[in-house]
Design a protein around this motif. Sequence first.
Motif, PDB file in Angstrom:
ATOM      1  N   ARG A  41       0.853  -1.187   0.000  1.00 37.24           N
ATOM      2  CA  ARG A  41       0.000   0.000   0.000  1.00 37.24           C
ATOM      3  C   ARG A  41       0.889   1.237   0.000  1.00 37.24           C
ATOM      4  O   ARG A  41       2.053   1.163   0.412  1.00 37.24           O
ATOM      5  N   PRO A  42       0.376   2.382  -0.439  1.00 40.41           N
ATOM      6  CA  PRO A  42       1.181   3.599  -0.353  1.00 40.41           C
ATOM      7  C   PRO A  42       1.661   3.843   1.070  1.00 40.41           C
ATOM      8  O   PRO A  42       0.886   3.785   2.026  1.00 40.41           O
ATOM      9  N   GLY A  43       2.943   4.075   1.218  1.00 36.19           N
ATOM     10  CA  GLY A  43       3.515   4.331   2.523  1.00 36.19           C
ATOM     11  C   GLY A  43       3.932   3.090   3.286  1.00 36.19           C
ATOM     12  O   GLY A  43       4.554   3.193   4.343  1.00 36.19           O
ATOM     13  N   TRP A  44       3.621   1.907   2.766  1.00 40.09           N
ATOM     14  CA  TRP A  44       4.001   0.658   3.427  1.00 40.09           C
ATOM     15  C   TRP A  44       5.219   0.064   2.715  1.00 40.09           C
ATOM     16  O   TRP A  44       5.235  -0.060   1.487  1.00 40.09           O
ATOM     17  N   VAL A  45       6.230  -0.306   3.502  1.00 44.31           N
ATOM     18  CA  VAL A  45       7.409  -0.976   2.947  1.00 44.31           C
ATOM     19  C   VAL A  45       7.761  -2.117   3.890  1.00 44.31           C
ATOM     20  O   VAL A  45       8.088  -1.900   5.055  1.00 44.31           O
ATOM     21  N   GLU A  46       7.689  -3.344   3.384  1.00 45.27           N
ATOM     22  CA  GLU A  46       7.843  -4.534   4.222  1.00 45.27           C
ATOM     23  C   GLU A  46       8.805  -5.523   3.574  1.00 45.27           C
ATOM     24  O   GLU A  46       9.139  -5.412   2.387  1.00 45.27           O
ATOM     25  N   MET A  47       9.196  -6.521   4.374  1.00 49.98           N
ATOM     26  CA  MET A  47      10.039  -7.583   3.841  1.00 49.98           C
ATOM     27  C   MET A  47       9.882  -8.840   4.679  1.00 49.98           C
ATOM     28  O   MET A  47       9.706  -8.768   5.898  1.00 49.98           O
ATOM     29  N   ASP A  48       9.942  -9.965   4.017  1.00 48.93           N
ATOM     30  CA  ASP A  48       9.846 -11.269   4.677  1.00 48.93           C
ATOM     31  C   ASP A  48      11.185 -11.581   5.338  1.00 48.93           C
ATOM     32  O   ASP A  48      12.224 -11.664   4.675  1.00 48.93           O
ATOM     33  N   ALA A  49      11.178 -11.796   6.644  1.00 47.45           N
ATOM     34  CA  ALA A  49      12.422 -12.030   7.377  1.00 47.45           C
ATOM     35  C   ALA A  49      13.113 -13.325   6.962  1.00 47.45           C
ATOM     36  O   ALA A  49      14.331 -13.461   7.153  1.00 47.45           O
ATOM     37  N   ASP A  50      12.361 -14.280   6.421  1.00 48.85           N
ATOM     38  CA  ASP A  50      12.998 -15.526   5.976  1.00 48.85           C
ATOM     39  C   ASP A  50      14.081 -15.245   4.938  1.00 48.85           C
ATOM     40  O   ASP A  50      15.084 -15.966   4.863  1.00 48.85           O
ATOM     41  N   VAL A  51      13.877 -14.196   4.145  1.00 50.33           N
ATOM     42  CA  VAL A  51      14.865 -13.838   3.121  1.00 50.33           C
ATOM     43  C   VAL A  51      16.200 -13.489   3.765  1.00 50.33           C
ATOM     44  O   VAL A  51      17.267 -13.817   3.237  1.00 50.33           O
ATOM     45  N   TRP A  52      16.154 -12.805   4.912  1.00 50.03           N
ATOM     46  CA  TRP A  52      17.390 -12.372   5.572  1.00 50.03           C
ATOM     47  C   TRP A  52      18.273 -13.570   5.907  1.00 50.03           C
ATOM     48  O   TRP A  52      19.479 -13.543   5.635  1.00 50.03           O
ATOM     49  N   TRP A  53      17.686 -14.595   6.519  1.00 54.07           N
ATOM     50  CA  TRP A  53      18.490 -15.758   6.893  1.00 54.07           C
ATOM     51  C   TRP A  53      18.874 -16.585   5.666  1.00 54.07           C
ATOM     52  O   TRP A  53      20.009 -17.060   5.553  1.00 54.07           O
ATOM     53  N   GLN A  54      17.966 -16.745   4.731  1.00 52.56           N
ATOM     54  CA  GLN A  54      18.282 -17.510   3.521  1.00 52.56           C
ATOM     55  C   GLN A  54      19.455 -16.891   2.772  1.00 52.56           C
ATOM     56  O   GLN A  54      20.346 -17.600   2.281  1.00 52.56           O
ATOM     57  N   GLU A  55      19.474 -15.554   2.702  1.00 55.14           N
ATOM     58  CA  GLU A  55      20.562 -14.897   1.991  1.00 55.14           C
ATOM     59  C   GLU A  55      21.861 -14.963   2.785  1.00 55.14           C
ATOM     60  O   GLU A  55      22.952 -15.072   2.199  1.00 55.14           O
ATOM     61  N   PHE A  56      21.789 -14.909   4.113  1.00 57.01           N
ATOM     62  CA  PHE A  56      22.995 -15.103   4.906  1.00 57.01           C
ATOM     63  C   PHE A  56      23.599 -16.469   4.616  1.00 57.01           C
ATOM     64  O   PHE A  56      24.810 -16.601   4.381  1.00 57.01           O
ATOM     65  N   VAL A  57      22.769 -17.492   4.646  1.00 57.42           N
ATOM     66  CA  VAL A  57      23.247 -18.853   4.389  1.00 57.42           C
ATOM     67  C   VAL A  57      23.863 -18.955   3.001  1.00 57.42           C
ATOM     68  O   VAL A  57      24.956 -19.515   2.810  1.00 57.42           O
ATOM     69  N   SER A  58      23.182 -18.393   2.012  1.00 58.23           N
ATOM     70  CA  SER A  58      23.673 -18.453   0.636  1.00 58.23           C
ATOM     71  C   SER A  58      25.009 -17.732   0.492  1.00 58.23           C
ATOM     72  O   SER A  58      25.947 -18.234  -0.149  1.00 58.23           O
ATOM     73  N   LEU A  59      25.120 -16.549   1.095  1.00 63.11           N
ATOM     74  CA  LEU A  59      26.367 -15.789   1.022  1.00 63.11           C
ATOM     75  C   LEU A  59      27.500 -16.522   1.729  1.00 63.11           C
ATOM     76  O   LEU A  59      28.622 -16.626   1.210  1.00 63.11           O
ATOM     77  N   SER A  60      27.215 -17.032   2.917  1.00 64.91           N
ATOM     78  CA  SER A  60      28.235 -17.733   3.682  1.00 64.91           C
ATOM     79  C   SER A  60      28.761 -18.938   2.905  1.00 64.91           C
ATOM     80  O   SER A  60      29.982 -19.154   2.803  1.00 64.91           O
TER      81      SER A  60
END
Length: 512
Positions: A41-60
């Motif tokens: 929605r206008p003014g809403w900016v969100e993100m799925d926290a699962d992405v944070w850990w998945q990307e950490f694992v992938s980068l590591s």
Amino acid sequence: MKVATVLGVDIGTSSSKGVLVDAAGRVVRSATRSHEVSRPRPGWVEMDADVWWQEFVSLSRELLAPGDAEVVAVGVSGMGPCVLLTDAANVPLRPAILYGVDTRSTAQIARLNDQFGEEEILRRCGSALSSQAAGAKVAWVADNEPELFRRARRLFMPSSWLVVQLTGRYVLDQHSASQCTPLYDTRSEDWYAPWAEQIAPDLVLPPLSWPGEVAGVVTAHAAAEAGLPPGVPVITGTIDAWSEAISVGAQGVGDLMLMYGTTMFLVHTVASPLTSPSLWGTVGALPGTRNLAGGLATSGAITGWLRELFGSPDYPELLRLAEASGAGARGLLMLPYFAGERTPILDPDARGVLAGLTVSHTRGDLYRAALEATGLGVRHNIETIEAGGGDIRRVVAVGGGTQGGLWTQIVSDVTGRDQVIPSQTIGASYGAAFLAARTEWDVSIETWNPVKEIRTPRRELAADYDELYGLYRELYTSSKRVAHALAARQVRLLAAGPPVASDNRGTEGVAP
């Protein structure tokens, strides 16, 4: 023999970055994962926290795959302040609400100001309530999603989410907590229970630690998932902009860090606590330090949006066209308020404006106007910092936008300030790695990351940019009523139809 290294990972707005760094500060390897935020929605900016850990694992796993490096400590950082609410078992209850680019909590800000008093909030918390305040977003969830909120027990941000996944420890750093206005008291450097209990009585706020302190060690489960050795220490970490400041040594009194990223951040280190109704007064990333900080809601987000509109040409080509356009973008002036604006106007309903447009203007002119708009916004923040008692003696630039030279040159021209450009500008992941390295080795950031060059303003452009700055300030005032009316219209139009699908234009890419 394997090289001893530290791993630094940062979760940013448009990408996550990881670096392996040796004891001398050399980057052994780096990797990036791009991602998108959701704008339902206008003014809403969100993100799925699962992405944070998945990307950490992938980068590591990618960084360690060659098998020639041994990780002796892990550093983390991430965008913030964000609000990720979980149950007692660390299961997320909803997508994380992001930092000041998410402007949904206007009603809660007004209510909390009435409830606790604007002056008292500023005095106790160091910052006025604004879209940046994590505490107001916690209140938004309580007001608008009460059934979900009744199940909420824990509060995370990207850095602390990585820490709990890696170590099982529930902890948040002092600096991130100081951006949870009005839940945190900057004077006592602790949660302020009387207000926290009114806003979130069932939320168990995390124990606090300093960003460079060891939060715990990598568990066997996390080690198996991320390819790390078990038992390796993990620091508490902090918000990306403050990790960026650490990465370039901008921690001395009088230093101002400029972070060139999807948004633009300014962190000024002050001798003693300062407050300003137009800025953020916070505790620093290092014990005993204090900051007066600000941030533009968009900077690289605008250049990425323009690049997509132009058919995705290479950034070097856009920079070449922008340089050819010349100072003043052939009579164009842009307000960079494409996601509202954070400091110093604190106006979530501000909107982007492009004034002076004619059919003769080119892509280069528009791109130049966007780069100049961020420079004008930085100048406005610098003037506000100094009016609030700051004493800026040195400006240090960091982030992806320092590449290529034109953007930093324009900011120096507009502000009249020299900028120190360090050898390593990769940013927050490097700062997280440095903090992790300090737990194992005797290192200094001056040795790790010496100065590469100084960007000096072109004095012959000063008069032109002084005039443009005056018009910039006037344009906001004169267009404010119309911008607010259009913002309200956007909300009404959305309410009349289904939620907007996120295509995330404007969040991808940061111009070099």
